[in-house]
Design a protein around this motif. Structure first.
Motif, short mmCIF file in Angstrom:
data_model
loop_
_atom_site.label_atom_id
_atom_site.label_comp_id
_atom_site.label_asym_id
_atom_site.label_seq_id
_atom_site.Cartn_x
_atom_site.Cartn_y
_atom_site.Cartn_z
N VAL A 25 0.78 -1.14 -0.01
CA VAL A 25 0.25 -0.14 -0.12
C VAL A 25 0.76 1.17 -0.14
O VAL A 25 0.47 2.18 0.45
N TYR A 26 2.22 0.97 -0.47
CA TYR A 26 3.05 2.20 -0.43
C TYR A 26 2.53 3.44 -1.30
O TYR A 26 2.92 4.49 -0.99
N SER A 27 1.67 3.22 -2.26
CA SER A 27 1.11 4.29 -3.16
C SER A 27 0.37 5.22 -2.27
O SER A 27 0.02 6.51 -2.59
N GLU A 28 -0.29 4.73 -1.22
CA GLU A 28 -1.06 5.44 -0.50
C GLU A 28 -0.38 6.54 0.72
O GLU A 28 -0.79 6.96 1.29
N PHE A 29 0.80 6.41 0.86
CA PHE A 29 1.64 7.17 1.63
C PHE A 29 2.26 8.28 1.27
O PHE A 29 2.91 8.24 -0.15
N ASP A 30 2.54 9.34 1.67
CA ASP A 30 3.27 10.65 1.58
C ASP A 30 4.37 10.50 2.08
O ASP A 30 4.76 10.98 2.97
N PHE A 31 5.38 10.42 1.06
CA PHE A 31 6.79 10.30 1.56
C PHE A 31 7.83 10.65 0.36
O PHE A 31 7.47 10.58 -0.82
N ASP A 32 9.04 11.31 0.93
CA ASP A 32 9.80 11.63 -0.37
C ASP A 32 10.94 10.52 -0.38
O ASP A 32 11.38 9.74 0.54
N ILE A 33 11.74 10.59 -1.83
CA ILE A 33 12.81 9.86 -1.90
C ILE A 33 14.11 10.72 -1.51
O ILE A 33 14.36 11.73 -2.38
N PRO A 34 14.76 10.69 -0.60
CA PRO A 34 16.02 11.58 -0.75
C PRO A 34 17.16 10.99 -1.45
O PRO A 34 17.29 9.96 -1.85
N VAL A 35 17.42 12.23 -2.40
CA VAL A 35 18.40 11.91 -3.34
C VAL A 35 19.59 12.96 -3.03
O VAL A 35 19.32 14.22 -2.96
N TYR A 36 20.88 12.61 -3.37
CA TYR A 36 21.91 13.50 -3.20
C TYR A 36 22.79 13.08 -4.63
O TYR A 36 22.80 12.13 -5.16
#
Lengths: 156, 108, 372, 333, 190, 183
Positions: free
Chosen positions: C243-254
């Motif tokens: 159900v990951y599509s229902e969460f609001d989170f970011d992918i940290p990218v450096y």
């Protein structure tokens, strides 16, 4: 030149911050448990090695169906049973019936991976997890548990 | 002169220095590597330093001069060691050996 | 300290880093051809704890393999069992109740944080600072307590079942988890001040161990290694499962591609995982945790199935080739660190040994997972 | 100074006993300190862990001394002694109080540095003698580190020598008696007249950093960087060989702390000018050692080039400027 | 600083301040003999050992012995500089060079050729005995001291009377640093 | 959509467009909806080995989008197409089809992009002489994967620079994942 000195200054500052943090931690109480002198209680669902469950008579509930043996991925359970004839009153007359009685229930804990498949597969609720975790020995044989004997010991 | 009073006599130091010097000469002749020869030459320098210090202690009127001279010798020895060793390393880099005979052979 | 170095091969010597070496965190061996402190050539030798999990997967029934999966990566075991149950559910078309999905995500994210915390400690220990490890272990202990209360074990979980979960969470767990979140946030700030800001630490990592995006692609590196190289790749977002599509989170990218970037990615990921956990706790629906209708014997239909999940170390994949029986015909485990480690040989050439070992630490190796 | 042979023997025995006791109990203190910083108790069984060091010592002594195959036996055996002996000899010239000093030398500062430079030789021989690649790499690292940190350290000491006009440690400490405002670290005054030295805190900082590096303490413990070089130059040492290295290391720490105390922190003088005595000296050195331990358990390790850069690009230029400016200020005031 | 002070300052070892008489003096003699023995043994190891690293270790021992001899010769400052420079710098440099230039230590670096050993021994023996003879035969005249040769005086004279030499030595050192850098630089170029 | 691009590229690559017959697609679809009853039938029926060609699969059902089977000779060209389109190599593995006396080598590719597309390339070689060209020249990361596959199945990757056992002992001469392997 400015960068040179600011780097020195900022570096020293970051080191001082780190020292401050560890200094604060120095005076906080310890979080560890001095293990052999003090042990912690395991949570309710803790999965130790398995243990047989007794019925009201103090006999194991197990009917020696062998489901646990088959479910075990590592093959660490071995059980044996014998047929015992017993008499039961059915509709007012005594009948002899045969019933499997558990004679041996060995757990080879050295290969057990504590996955819990045996407990889950048991249709009779005859095995459960123990809460034991103080298991250490120099001897490999100490980990071949005879669960029937343990049950008797527990009862006596 | 008793054995235990040797340290008050100039000759003792001169003999000691001479023996060290002889060791240095021996090493310089018999060693076949550059580093070994350098070690031997350090011995020779030390021997001469002992001589100077001994004369400084027993005969010279102004005992500062000998000490200063020894300090200069030390400085020069340090410089010599640095240069000698860098030459050794350079030789090794070029000829893959520090064996003096082999270096001669390689030159033909 | 990088750049082309002209080294004569006749002045080198071979250094065996491992199989027993403090920096390899297990039994990994790297044969290094050294010129002084510089590495000329490195060759990784694997297999010291190879256990042939793939063959075990072919010889055992699908449920029996389940505990094996958590033995792959003892730090982030939850994610690996998640991959397995997802793969079987995909293959055998088992419906999963929503509550179970949420609890799964909750557990996986908690496990991700605990894994990253341990990595953080071990990484700083690689760099010579021992104390952060102890702080990290203490924080991790709180997470392990939470997970023990639910799953019954602390390290090698066997909690997920095909179609659901082994048992349900209770209110105590939810309250305890809510209590742990601010605690972890505080700790993360502490680590930031103690370690991330430290000049020695930064000097050791900035510009060290560059792994470019192109190199990541050629070697198939995933997870924080790829994200530290500026690649916006996270299976949870790119190919949402569960159900990951229902969460609001970011992918940290450096984009710095160095060890510090990988470090920062993981530290930020912990924050994002905390966000996911908060949302999962808020959204946790009521309901059953096992499907009503579930086949007694799992026999996926004939065919190939692939399931990728984002574990703490990168994209973990399971390929199951089923022939319709209760055993898999072929059980392939694609472990992320295996690919991440394979670029080490090339990346560490010309580096100094202490930088190379710092870079090795930033790859977050778990050797049983490489060797399987 | 009435030093008979008997006295001399007693002085050496006391120095060895002091070094050994310090080594043993500093290990305990270090472990306890580390434990507290990491929020665990550390060794605390049996009299708060006080029996731990004797137990460790007995364990080390009863172990078999293993000499690795292919090692240079003579060098392998000699190196620990070489590491330990100069450290003990250095105690001889350190004044613990106005009266407790084995031998007050006119070149005391130099003597300590001379013996400290001997330590590098011991490390080199240990690394080479054990025929271990990690050992050799660590030895080369440790020695280059020792050499490059000796330079700023000596330059910094020259500022002190310029101010006090002597190289005798006893005299340097005596000159700072009276109170903390007389200490060399604080710039304002000296007991023999007014003097303004605003740069001395910088000297102190440089000297402190250098003594961390000279004693191979974290964050400069590259010689025994356990995560890269296993255990560095003493990888192959077990039993009492390791024990001697350990004792030498801790003796060096005590000497470093004593030197800082004498040169900058007023030796045995009380901060407020009252009751000078050996207890103040011990208090100061143990506070310094605590700060060593504190630093060790806080910071990660530097790299070898970071370390050399720190020495050659930061410490040496700054200490040279510091020297010049101090000399100028001495002329002015 | 007089002789008694010097002897006193010679490590904690042995002496009373009123020194030259009685047991203390004998003890100083014993110590002197021990030191001579150490120096000579160090020298023998240095010029005779098959492994170069051992030779360096022997050289270091020899230098320490020589430093102790300087104590007997009234100059603790030079003794300390001897240890600081020779042991702390020169020996370590040589050891570094051995590691850099002779990585294969299975190869012996002992005496060259069958003839060079005896030849060297004879030459060295001749030189040694000649010098010893010279030293024993010659009468050296002692001139009364005009000062004590203290560290302070050394410093003053270095910067006044011998300032020219001092400068020259520093230039030599500078040149040596630059020269060795130039010679040994080629290798790993980054 | 990258999926269509790739599919088209593969269709162009494979010389014989005939393999895209409907039958495999039907089979795949049948698998998707397979119920317990139907499965028995599927097991009973001896299916012929799959013919070479490109299949488009349902991602939800199988976990990948494009399934390509080709001859070993066409492998390098196919991989080059993927390399050009910024794919990364996920894994390489083998499957031992002992009944058909064939060894299959399976290559998983994926993309870092949000335009997700998983591609599976499979190629079969006879079991008694398994030779497949190496792709480690194109993807250096394939080095280890190919070595692992060589360990477990004995598939020889021609041109591989360092084909010695990776996970198994250095002197291992057995291939444990072959179905006729007896430990």
């Amino acid at each position: 030149m400015g960068a040179y000195f600011s780097e020195i200054f900022l570096g020293l500052k970051s080191l001082a911050i780190g020292l401050g943090i560890t200094f604060k931690e120095f005076f906080k109480p310890v979080v560890t448990v001095p293990y052999p002198f003090e042990t912690i209680k395991m949570s309710e669902r803790y999965r130790g090695h398995i243990e047989l469950i007794e019925d009201e008579d103090g006999k194991p509930k197990c009917v020696a169906c062998g489901m646990c043996q088959r479910a075990c991925p590592s093959g660490c359970i071995s059980l044996a049973s014998k047929s015992v004839a017993y008499e039961v009153e059915v509709k007012g007359e005594m009948k002899t019936k045969k019933k499997k009685v558990l004679t041996k229930y060995d757990l080879n804990f050295t290969t057990c991976s504590l996955c819990g498949q045996c407990v889950e597969s048991c249709g009779f609720g005859a095995v459960t997890f123990s809460k034991e975790y103080n298991l250490a020995s120099f001897n490999k044989e100490d980990f071949h548990f005879d669960l029937l004997k343990r049950l008797e010991e527990r009862n006596s | 002169m008793s054995m235990l009073n040797l340290h008050n006599s100039l000759t003792t130091y001169l003999v000691l220095a001479a023996i060290l010097f002889g060791m240095g000469i021996y090493g310089l002749i018999t060693r076949r590597t550059l580093v070994g020869m350098l070690i031997a030459s350090e011995l020779i320098l030390v021997a001469s330093s002992i001589n100077i210090m001994a004369f400084n202690r027993f005969t010279a009127p102004d005992p500062v001069i000998g000490q200063i001279f020894t300090l200069f010798i030390m400085a020069i020895a340090a410089a010599e060691a640095a240069i000698g060793l860098s030459i050794t390393v350079a030789v090794y880099r070029n000829y893959k050996t520090v064996d003096t005979e082999e270096i001669v052979d390689l030159k033909g | 300290m990088s750049g082309p170095i002209h080294i004569r091969s006749d002045e080198t010597f071979t250094l065996n880093v491992g199989p027993q070496h403090p920096a390899t965190h297990g039994v990994l061996r790297v044969k290094m051809e050294m010129d002084g402190e510089y590495i000329v050539k490195a060759e990784t030798v694997l297999g010291y704890i190879h256990r042939m999990h793939e063959l075990m997967g072919e010889n055992r029934t699908y449920p029996q393999v389940l505990p094996n999966l958590s033995r792959l990566d003892y730090l982030g075991a939850m994610g690996y069992t998640h991959a397995h149950v997802l793969a079987i559910e995909r293959a055998a078309s088992i419906e999963v109740p929503e509550r179970a999905e949420y609890i799964r995500v909750l557990m996986v994210e908690l496990n991700r944080i605990s894994s990253h915390l341990f990595w953080f400690g071990a990484f700083v220990m690689d760099l010579g600072g021992f104390t952060p490890l102890m702080y990290a272990i203490e924080d991790r202990e709180h997470i392990l307590d939470l997970m023990e209360a639910v799953t019954g074990s602390r390290l090698t979980y066997c909690y997920f079942r095909f179609g659901g979960l082994y048992n349900d969470v209770d209110d105590d767990f939810i309250n305890a988890t809510r209590a742990v979140i601010p605690r972890l946030r505080k700790s993360l700030k502490k680590y930031d001040a103690l370690v991330t800001g430290n000049i020695i630490f930064r000097k050791r990592l900035e510009g060290i161990g560059p792994i470019s995006a192109e190199m990541c692609r050629k070697y198939g590196a995933t997870g924080p290694v790829a994200r530290g190289a500026g690649l916006d790749f996270d299976v949870r977002k790119n190919e949402p499962y569960s159900v990951y599509s229902e969460f609001d989170f970011d992918i940290p990218v450096y984009h710095e591609c160095d060890s510090l970037a990988r470090y920062n990615v993981r530290m930020d990921e912990m924050e994002q995982s905390l966000r996911i956990i908060e949302q999962a706790l808020d959204k946790l629906p009521e309901g059953p945790i096992m499907p009503k209708k579930k086949p007694k014997l799992i026999k996926p239909p004939k065919g190939d199935y692939y399931q990728a999940v984002e574990t703490a170390r990168g994209s973990f994949g399971i390929r199951i080739v089923s022939d319709g029986t209760k055993n898999a015909y072929r059980f392939k485990l694609r472990s992320p660190t295996y690919s991440n480690m394979s670029l080490f040989d090339e990346a560490c050439e010309g580096m100094m040994i202490m930088d190379a070992l710092a870079m090795m630490g930033s790859l977050d190796l778990v050797i049983p997972e490489i060797d399987r | 100074m009435d030093l008979t042979i008997f006295n001399a023997v007693i002085a050496v025995v006391i120095a060895i006993a002091f070094a050994a006791a310090n080594a043993a109990y500093l290990v305990l203190a270090e472990r306890r300190g580390a434990g507290r910083i990491q929020r665990r108790p550390g060794p605390n069984v049996n009299l708060f862990g006080l029996l731990q060091p004797p137990a460790d010592g007995i364990k080390l002594m009863t172990k078999q001394l293993m000499i690795p195959g292919g090692a240079d036996k003579a060098l392998f055996m000699v190196a620990p002694v070489l590491a330990m002996a100069p450290a003990i000899m250095s105690f001889v010239t350190i004044p613990f109080s106005n009266t407790i000093v084995a031998h007050s030398m006119n070149v005391g500062v130099l003597m300590i540095f001379a013996f400290a430079s001997f330590g590098g030789m011991a490390i080199l021989l240990a690394g080479w003698g054990s025929r271990n690649k990690y050992g050799v790499m660590a030895a080369v690292r440790a020695v280059s580190q020792n050499i490059s940190y000796e330079v700023p350290m000596l330059i910094t000491v020259i500022t002190i020598v310029m101010m006090t006009g002597t190289m005798n440690l006893h005299e340097i400490a005596s000159l700072q008696s009276g109170g903390f405002w007389n200490w060399n670290i604080f710039p304002v005054s000296m007991s023999d007249g007014f003097m303004l030295q605003p740069l001395m805190p910088i000297s102190f900082l440089i000297f402190f950093i250098c003594s961390l590096a000279e004693t191979n303490r974290a964050p400069f413990d590259l010689g025994e960087a356990e995560s890269e070089l296993v255990a560095g130059f003493h990888t192959e040492y077990g039993s009492m060989g390791f024990g001697l290295f350990f004792m030498g290391e801790y003796a060096n720490i005590v000497i470093g702390a004593s030197l800082i105390t004498i040169l900058f922190l007023g030796g045995w003088g009380c901060p407020f000018g009252l009751y000078p005595g050996v207890w103040w000296f011990l208090l100061k050195i143990y506070l310094l050692i605590f700060s060593f331990i504190w630093i060790r358990w806080t910071f990660p390790r530097t790299t070898i080039y970071g370390l050399l850069n720190l020495s050659w690009k930061i410490l040496i230029p700054i200490s040279l400027f510091n020297l010049l400016l101090t000399a100028g200020l001495l002329k002015v005031f | 600083m007089n002789l008694m002070d010097t002897i006193n300052s010679m490590l904690p070892s042995v002496l009373t301040a009123d020194g030259l008489a009685g047991i203390a003096d004998e003890a100083a003699g014993v110590v002197f003999l021990v030191i001579c023995a150490i120096t000579l043994i160090g020298g023998i190891i240095a010029c005779n050992s098959e492994r170069l690293v051992r030779a360096v270790a022997g050289l270091a021992v020899c230098f320490v012995g020589v430093a102790a001899i300087y104590f007997f010769l009234n100059s603790p400052f030079v003794a300390m500089m001897q240890i600081l420079i020779y042991v702390g710098a020169v020996c370590i440099t040589i050891a570094f060079a051995i590691m850099l230039a002779a990585p294969e230590d299975n190869k012996k670096h002992g005496p060259a050729g069958p003839l060079s050993g005896p030849l060297g021994l004879i030459t060295a023996g001749l030189v040694t005995f000649g010098m010893i003879g010279l030293g024993l035969k010659t009468e050296f005249i002692a001139i009364p001291k005009i000062n004590m040769g203290s560290v302070k005086l050394i410093g003053v004279q270095l910067l006044t009377t011998y300032s020219m030499v001092f400068e020259l030595v520093s230039i030599v050192l500078l040149i040596a640093i630059i020269g060795s850098l130039v010679i040994a630089r080629h290798g790993r170029s980054k | 959509m990258i999926k269509d691009t790739i599919k088209q590229a593969f269709l162009d690559l494979l010389p014989d467009p005939e393999p895209i017959i409907e039958e495999p697609v039907v089979e795949a679809a049948a698998n998707d909806t397979a119920e317990d009853g139907k499965k028995k039938k599927a097991v009973k029926k001896e299916e012929p080995p799959r013919v070479n060609g490109v299949l488009e699969c349902d991602h939800a059902a199988h976990g990948y989008d494009i399934d390509v089977q080709l001859e070993p000779g066409e492998l390098l060209a196919a991989v080059m197409i993927l390399d050009k389109n910024d794919f990364f190599l996920e894994s390489i593995t083998g499957v031992d089809w002992i009944k058909e006396k064939q060894l299959e080598s399976v290559y998983d590719f994926s993309r870092y992009d949000f335009d997700q597309c998983r591609v599976v390339i499979r190629t079969r070689t006879p079991r008694d002489n398994p030779n497949i060209p190496t792709i480690s020249k194109i993807y250096p990361g394939a080095n280890w994967h190919e070595r692992e596959t060589h360990d477990f199945f004995g598939i020889k990757f021609e041109g591989h620079p360092h084909l010695i056992p990776l996970l198994l002992p250095e002197d291992a001469d057995f291939h444990p994942l072959l179905k006729d392997f007896k430990p």
